[in-house]
Design a protein around this motif. Structure first.
Motif, PDB file in Angstrom:
ATOM      1  N   MET A  50       1.017  -0.866   0.342  1.00 28.23           N
ATOM      2  CA  MET A  50       0.347   0.099  -0.198  1.00 28.23           C
ATOM      3  C   MET A  50       0.460   1.334   0.311  1.00 28.23           C
ATOM      4  O   MET A  50       0.885   2.370  -0.509  1.00 28.23           O
ATOM      5  CB  MET A  50      -1.070   0.018   1.353  1.00 28.23           C
ATOM      6  N   ARG A  53       3.046   3.649  -3.059  1.00 28.98           N
ATOM      7  CA  ARG A  53       2.571   3.287  -4.353  1.00 28.98           C
ATOM      8  C   ARG A  53       1.749   4.660  -3.542  1.00 28.98           C
ATOM      9  O   ARG A  53       0.848   4.273  -2.373  1.00 28.98           O
ATOM     10  CB  ARG A  53       2.553   2.819  -5.586  1.00 28.98           C
ATOM     11  N   GLY A  54       0.609   5.901  -4.094  1.00 31.71           N
ATOM     12  CA  GLY A  54       0.154   6.853  -4.182  1.00 31.71           C
ATOM     13  C   GLY A  54      -0.642   7.384  -5.584  1.00 31.71           C
ATOM     14  O   GLY A  54      -0.676   6.739  -6.614  1.00 31.71           O
ATOM     15  N   ASP A  57      -2.030   5.248  -8.765  1.00 30.30           N
ATOM     16  CA  ASP A  57      -0.980   4.604  -8.619  1.00 30.30           C
ATOM     17  C   ASP A  57      -1.056   3.458  -7.605  1.00 30.30           C
ATOM     18  O   ASP A  57      -0.718   1.999  -8.167  1.00 30.30           O
ATOM     19  CB  ASP A  57       0.687   4.892  -8.629  1.00 30.30           C
ATOM     20  N   LEU A  58      -1.816   3.298  -7.150  1.00 29.50           N
ATOM     21  CA  LEU A  58      -2.517   2.414  -6.530  1.00 29.50           C
ATOM     22  C   LEU A  58      -2.902   1.051  -7.114  1.00 29.50           C
ATOM     23  O   LEU A  58      -2.981   0.018  -6.247  1.00 29.50           O
ATOM     24  CB  LEU A  58      -3.250   3.312  -4.922  1.00 29.50           C
ATOM     25  N   LYS A  59      -3.689   1.599  -7.969  1.00 33.30           N
ATOM     26  CA  LYS A  59      -4.781   1.040  -8.313  1.00 33.30           C
ATOM     27  C   LYS A  59      -3.499  -0.540  -9.581  1.00 33.30           C
ATOM     28  O   LYS A  59      -3.568  -1.457 -10.169  1.00 33.30           O
ATOM     29  CB  LYS A  59      -5.186   1.045  -9.742  1.00 33.30           C
ATOM     30  N   THR A  61      -0.771  -1.875  -7.903  1.00 37.05           N
ATOM     31  CA  THR A  61      -0.378  -3.170  -7.434  1.00 37.05           C
ATOM     32  C   THR A  61      -1.596  -3.171  -6.801  1.00 37.05           C
ATOM     33  O   THR A  61      -2.840  -3.015  -6.588  1.00 37.05           O
ATOM     34  CB  THR A  61       0.150  -2.281  -6.028  1.00 37.05           C
ATOM     35  N   VAL A  88      -6.614   4.354   1.246  1.00 41.28           N
ATOM     36  CA  VAL A  88      -5.457   3.821   1.007  1.00 41.28           C
ATOM     37  C   VAL A  88      -5.479   2.488   0.803  1.00 41.28           C
ATOM     38  O   VAL A  88      -5.090   1.466   2.117  1.00 41.28           O
ATOM     39  CB  VAL A  88      -4.970   4.646   2.303  1.00 41.28           C
ATOM     40  N   ARG A  89      -5.752   1.479   0.158  1.00 44.78           N
ATOM     41  CA  ARG A  89      -5.835  -0.116  -0.109  1.00 44.78           C
ATOM     42  C   ARG A  89      -5.378  -0.218  -1.658  1.00 44.78           C
ATOM     43  O   ARG A  89      -5.316   0.832  -2.360  1.00 44.78           O
ATOM     44  CB  ARG A  89      -7.741  -0.181   0.006  1.00 44.78           C
ATOM     45  N   VAL A  90      -5.502  -1.377  -1.310  1.00 45.57           N
ATOM     46  CA  VAL A  90      -4.909  -1.807  -3.000  1.00 45.57           C
ATOM     47  C   VAL A  90      -6.912  -2.951  -3.118  1.00 45.57           C
ATOM     48  O   VAL A  90      -6.376  -3.518  -2.605  1.00 45.57           O
ATOM     49  CB  VAL A  90      -3.868  -2.619  -3.360  1.00 45.57           C
ATOM     50  N   ASN A 275      -8.452   0.944  -6.348  1.00 50.86           N
ATOM     51  CA  ASN A 275      -7.358   0.459  -6.050  1.00 50.86           C
ATOM     52  C   ASN A 275      -7.719  -0.784  -5.049  1.00 50.86           C
ATOM     53  O   ASN A 275      -8.087  -0.600  -3.458  1.00 50.86           O
ATOM     54  CB  ASN A 275      -6.642   1.470  -6.068  1.00 50.86           C
TER      55      ASN A 275
END
Length: 294
Positions: A50, A53-54, A57-59, A61, A88-90, A275
């Motif tokens: 998690m 990346r932010g 870009d989280l999607k 991972t 804040v998750r994937v 994400n």
């Protein structure tokens, strides 16, 4: 453009090579494999996925939870989601031992030949991981489901737990004590899906050919003898009675395997579209229907 990274979290010492190959074929750029993962220690792995990346870009991972022990995998799946911090998750997917994709392919295949809404379905071996999901997916389509087991207590527990997740359909536990009671139960069935232990015949060929209401029979046992007598592994919408156009159709494990594989690949690819996806039984069934109807 960030690379797509999939964390493969497996309960077994050696992460599944099958799941790894599917991930690569689904277009994953980098596959990070972890074996012997425990539910109470998975949080650092999740946070590593998690917090590196932010934003958008989280999607890129995602997490895949697998392994042969579905109960342990389910515990990891829950722990993964508890480790998220709001947005804040994937995305994460559960398909331990193919439990979701196999069940979804079987139920979707049945839906090609009969309207599931209001039909009567018998799930043999219904307390196992695949059987439970088959029963859940059928109930979600408003079917009347008999979930069977050698133990009535286990069958009743499974029905209760599924019923807490699905409010449609009707779930009834069954544990036929003899051939007569099994015959009475099977004669009610429009659909039979066998999810029992490998290498165990649950219904003989003679009994299968003598069921008056039966429209669809699906055997998910890939180890001889077949769980449903007279069904071969490669059967796909094959008539049980070769000389009768109104005969029930049969699917073997490989007969539903093509749809299962398409769904598995599509589900992994879909993880990287957002994400915030959580792909479990219901979500994977919906995706299976999309794949089948293309």
């Amino acid at each position: 453009m960030p690379k797509n990274i999939l964390f493969q979290l497996d309960v077994d010492p050696h992460p599944s090579s099958f799941d790894a190959v599917v991930a690569v074929d689904a277009g994953v750029d980098h596959l990070l494999q972890y074996g012997s993962v425990q539910a109470d220690s998975v949080e650092p792995l999740v946070h590593g996925a998690m917090f590196t990346r932010g934003g958008d870009d989280l999607k890129n991972t995602a997490l895949f939870v697998g392994g042969n022990d579905v109960v342990k995998a389910e515990a990891i799946f829950r722990s993964v989601q508890k480790a998220f911090f709001g947005p804040v998750r994937v995305s994460v997917m559960l398909d331990a031992s193919g439990c979701n994709t196999t069940a979804a392919a079987a139920v979707a295949s049945a839906s090609k030949h009969i309207t599931l809404d209001g039909c009567t379905a018998v799930v043999l071996g219904g307390t196992g991981p695949v059987g439970r999901r088959v029963a859940q997916m059928l109930a979600r389509q408003n079917a009347n489901v008999f979930l069977t087991s050698r133990s009535l207590n286990r069958a009743e527990t499974a029905c209760k737990e599924i019923g807490e997740q699905v409010r449609t359909g009707n779930l009834e536990a069954a544990a036929p004590e003899n051939e007569d009671s099994k015959k009475t139960l099977l004669e009610k069935a429009d659909v039979i899906i066998a999810c029992g232990a490998a290498g165990v015949e649950l219904v003989s060929k003679e009994r299968m050919l003598d069921l008056p209401k039966l429209r669809v029979a699906i055997d998910l046992n890939a180890v001889p003898p077949a769980g449903l007598g007279g069904i071969e592994a490669f059967d796909k919408a094959k008539r049980l009675h070769d000389d009768r156009e109104d005969s029930a159709v049969a699917y073997g494990p490989i007969g539903v395997g093509g749809l299962k594989m398409r769904t598995h690949k599509a589900a992994v690819a879909k993880l990287f579209t957002s994400n915030s996806l959580v792909l479990d039984a219901d979500e994977i069934y919906d995706l299976t229907m999309e794949q089948m109807n293309r």
